[in-house]
Write a protein that holds these residues in place. Structure first.
Motif, PDB file in Angstrom:
ATOM      1  N   ALA A  54     -82.955 -57.025 -10.647  1.00  0.00           N
ATOM      2  CA  ALA A  54     -84.049 -56.509  -9.831  1.00  0.00           C
ATOM      3  C   ALA A  54     -84.589 -55.199 -10.371  1.00  0.00           C
ATOM      4  CB  ALA A  54     -83.585 -56.301  -8.393  1.00  0.00           C
ATOM      5  N   ILE A  55     -83.945 -54.630 -11.382  1.00  0.00           N
ATOM      6  CA  ILE A  55     -84.378 -53.370 -11.967  1.00  0.00           C
ATOM      7  C   ILE A  55     -84.698 -53.640 -13.429  1.00  0.00           C
ATOM      8  CG2 ILE A  55     -83.787 -50.950 -12.300  1.00  0.00           C
ATOM      9  CD1 ILE A  55     -81.624 -51.371 -10.194  1.00  0.00           C
ATOM     10  N   PRO A  56     -85.876 -54.241 -13.696  1.00  0.00           N
ATOM     11  CA  PRO A  56     -86.157 -54.692 -15.037  1.00  0.00           C
ATOM     12  C   PRO A  56     -86.287 -53.598 -16.077  1.00  0.00           C
ATOM     13  CG  PRO A  56     -88.089 -54.891 -13.649  1.00  0.00           C
ATOM     14  CD  PRO A  56     -86.958 -54.474 -12.771  1.00  0.00           C
ATOM     15  N   SER A  57     -86.799 -52.426 -15.700  1.00  0.00           N
ATOM     16  CA  SER A  57     -87.120 -51.437 -16.714  1.00  0.00           C
ATOM     17  C   SER A  57     -86.019 -50.415 -16.983  1.00  0.00           C
ATOM     18  CB  SER A  57     -88.397 -50.694 -16.327  1.00  0.00           C
ATOM     19  OG  SER A  57     -88.176 -49.998 -15.132  1.00  0.00           O
ATOM     20  N   CYS A  58     -85.074 -50.232 -16.077  1.00  0.00           N
ATOM     21  CA  CYS A  58     -84.141 -49.132 -16.291  1.00  0.00           C
ATOM     22  C   CYS A  58     -82.736 -49.405 -15.767  1.00  0.00           C
ATOM     23  CB  CYS A  58     -84.695 -47.863 -15.665  1.00  0.00           C
ATOM     24  SG  CYS A  58     -85.053 -48.029 -13.918  1.00  0.00           S
ATOM     25  N   PRO A  59     -82.089 -50.519 -16.114  1.00  0.00           N
ATOM     26  CA  PRO A  59     -80.737 -50.720 -15.604  1.00  0.00           C
ATOM     27  C   PRO A  59     -79.769 -49.661 -16.119  1.00  0.00           C
ATOM     28  CG  PRO A  59     -81.273 -52.392 -17.231  1.00  0.00           C
ATOM     29  CD  PRO A  59     -82.525 -51.612 -16.950  1.00  0.00           C
ATOM     30  N   ASP A  60     -79.950 -49.215 -17.375  1.00  0.00           N
ATOM     31  CA  ASP A  60     -79.058 -48.185 -17.902  1.00  0.00           C
ATOM     32  C   ASP A  60     -79.181 -46.887 -17.116  1.00  0.00           C
ATOM     33  OD1 ASP A  60     -77.974 -49.827 -19.798  1.00  0.00           O
ATOM     34  OD2 ASP A  60     -79.280 -49.143 -21.409  1.00  0.00           O
ATOM     35  N   THR A  61     -80.395 -46.497 -16.804  1.00  0.00           N
ATOM     36  CA  THR A  61     -80.620 -45.268 -16.044  1.00  0.00           C
ATOM     37  C   THR A  61     -80.010 -45.388 -14.656  1.00  0.00           C
ATOM     38  OG1 THR A  61     -82.651 -44.871 -17.244  1.00  0.00           O
ATOM     39  CG2 THR A  61     -82.372 -43.696 -15.171  1.00  0.00           C
ATOM     40  N   TRP A  62     -80.224 -46.528 -14.033  1.00  0.00           N
ATOM     41  CA  TRP A  62     -79.703 -46.758 -12.694  1.00  0.00           C
ATOM     42  C   TRP A  62     -78.176 -46.713 -12.716  1.00  0.00           C
ATOM     43  CZ3 TRP A  62     -77.504 -51.411 -10.417  1.00  0.00           C
ATOM     44  CH2 TRP A  62     -77.448 -51.375  -9.036  1.00  0.00           C
ATOM     45  N   LEU A  63     -77.567 -47.427 -13.664  1.00  0.00           N
ATOM     46  CA  LEU A  63     -76.113 -47.437 -13.758  1.00  0.00           C
ATOM     47  C   LEU A  63     -75.564 -46.072 -14.146  1.00  0.00           C
ATOM     48  CD1 LEU A  63     -75.376 -50.894 -15.410  1.00  0.00           C
ATOM     49  CD2 LEU A  63     -74.813 -50.167 -13.091  1.00  0.00           C
ATOM     50  N   ARG A  64     -76.250 -45.369 -15.055  1.00  0.00           N
ATOM     51  CA  ARG A  64     -75.796 -44.033 -15.439  1.00  0.00           C
ATOM     52  C   ARG A  64     -75.825 -43.080 -14.244  1.00  0.00           C
ATOM     53  NH1 ARG A  64     -75.027 -43.695 -20.810  1.00  0.00           N
ATOM     54  NH2 ARG A  64     -76.147 -45.184 -22.090  1.00  0.00           N
ATOM     55  N   SER A  65     -76.826 -43.226 -13.404  1.00  0.00           N
ATOM     56  CA  SER A  65     -76.927 -42.373 -12.226  1.00  0.00           C
ATOM     57  C   SER A  65     -75.760 -42.642 -11.266  1.00  0.00           C
ATOM     58  CB  SER A  65     -78.256 -42.603 -11.527  1.00  0.00           C
ATOM     59  OG  SER A  65     -78.321 -41.842 -10.364  1.00  0.00           O
ATOM     60  N   ILE A  66     -75.439 -43.913 -11.069  1.00  0.00           N
ATOM     61  CA  ILE A  66     -74.317 -44.254 -10.191  1.00  0.00           C
ATOM     62  C   ILE A  66     -73.010 -43.760 -10.803  1.00  0.00           C
ATOM     63  CG2 ILE A  66     -73.002 -46.159  -9.195  1.00  0.00           C
ATOM     64  CD1 ILE A  66     -75.698 -47.651  -8.959  1.00  0.00           C
ATOM     65  N   ALA A  67     -72.843 -43.962 -12.111  1.00  0.00           N
ATOM     66  CA  ALA A  67     -71.639 -43.472 -12.790  1.00  0.00           C
ATOM     67  C   ALA A  67     -71.532 -41.956 -12.656  1.00  0.00           C
ATOM     68  CB  ALA A  67     -71.656 -43.883 -14.258  1.00  0.00           C
ATOM     69  N   GLY A  68     -72.665 -41.259 -12.734  1.00  0.00           N
ATOM     70  CA  GLY A  68     -72.670 -39.809 -12.555  1.00  0.00           C
ATOM     71  C   GLY A  68     -72.242 -39.410 -11.157  1.00  0.00           C
ATOM     72  N   SER A  69     -72.701 -40.161 -10.147  1.00  0.00           N
ATOM     73  CA  SER A  69     -72.304 -39.873  -8.765  1.00  0.00           C
ATOM     74  C   SER A  69     -70.811 -40.077  -8.574  1.00  0.00           C
ATOM     75  CB  SER A  69     -73.080 -40.774  -7.800  1.00  0.00           C
ATOM     76  OG  SER A  69     -74.449 -40.480  -7.845  1.00  0.00           O
ATOM     77  N   VAL A  70     -70.273 -41.149  -9.176  1.00  0.00           N
ATOM     78  CA  VAL A  70     -68.839 -41.411  -9.086  1.00  0.00           C
ATOM     79  C   VAL A  70     -68.066 -40.285  -9.778  1.00  0.00           C
ATOM     80  CG1 VAL A  70     -66.988 -42.961  -9.853  1.00  0.00           C
ATOM     81  CG2 VAL A  70     -69.080 -43.914  -8.855  1.00  0.00           C
TER      82      VAL A  70
END
Length: 189
Positions: A54-70
């Motif tokens: 569902a996040i076609p343009s930025c899965p890495d950014t989205w996942l990196r942000s979640i990893a950063g929060s963790v």
């Protein structure tokens, strides 16, 4: 208005018109804002879909942000609570929780972004502190108190739920304003 740029960074429109304090606050929370904007873009792109597709343009950014929060939660001393449904639940020393869905945890691990996690621990219920609201059908235990408004009183609490639905709320933090008395179930602990 904030938006997510193609490179995954947050762009704030008319930033020169915003108060300096607000801009500084936005800078401090830019990773969280990026994750929120990416999630909102995902909902817009594919309503009802939560997966990475569902996040076609930025899965890495989205996942990196979640990893950063963790990683931030772990750096703040969070412990890992055991969750039978497979969610990653990190509890900071001040009681704030960070929760990550099982499919997102799997995606983080798959691309190598999942930080090293502490071992799971059973939740300590000895203090009988309850969150100000939760969706569980079971009622609060006897002697329980709200961790938000009654954390230090430990004298018990007053809880309510809608008569037709499961889920409990603290009467003080989340009062049943505007609901008829017949539509509310009350419990004192």
């Amino acid at each position: 208005m904030a938006s997510l740029r193609p490179d995954g960074r947050v762009a704030i429109g008319n930033a020169s018109r915003l108060p300096t304090e607000l801009l500084e606050e936005a800078r401090q929370h830019r990773e969280d804002m990026a994750a929120l904007l990416a999630a909102r873009a995902a909902e817009t792109a594919a309503p009802g879909s939560i997966g990475l597709s569902a996040i076609p343009s930025c899965p890495d950014t989205w996942l990196r942000s979640i990893a950063g929060s963790v990683a931030r939660a772990l750096a703040q001393g969070a412990c890992r609570e055991r969750d039978p449904a497979g969610w990653l639940v990190l509890v900071r020393p001040d009681g704030r929780r960070a929760m990550v869905a099982p499919h997102v945890v799997a995606s983080l691990a798959e691309v190598g972004l999942l930080p090293s996690l502490p071992p799971e621990q059973e939740m300590d219920t000895s203090d009988l502190g309850c969150p100000p609201a939760w969706s569980e059908p079971f009622s609060p235990p006897s002697g329980s108190w709200c961790t938000a408004c009654g954390r230090f009183t430990q004298t018990g609490g007053r809880w309510w739920r809608e008569a037709e639905r499961p889920g409990w709320c603290c009467w003080t933090c989340h009062p049943p304003d505007g609901r008829p008395a017949t539509a509310v179930v009350e419990v004192r602990t």
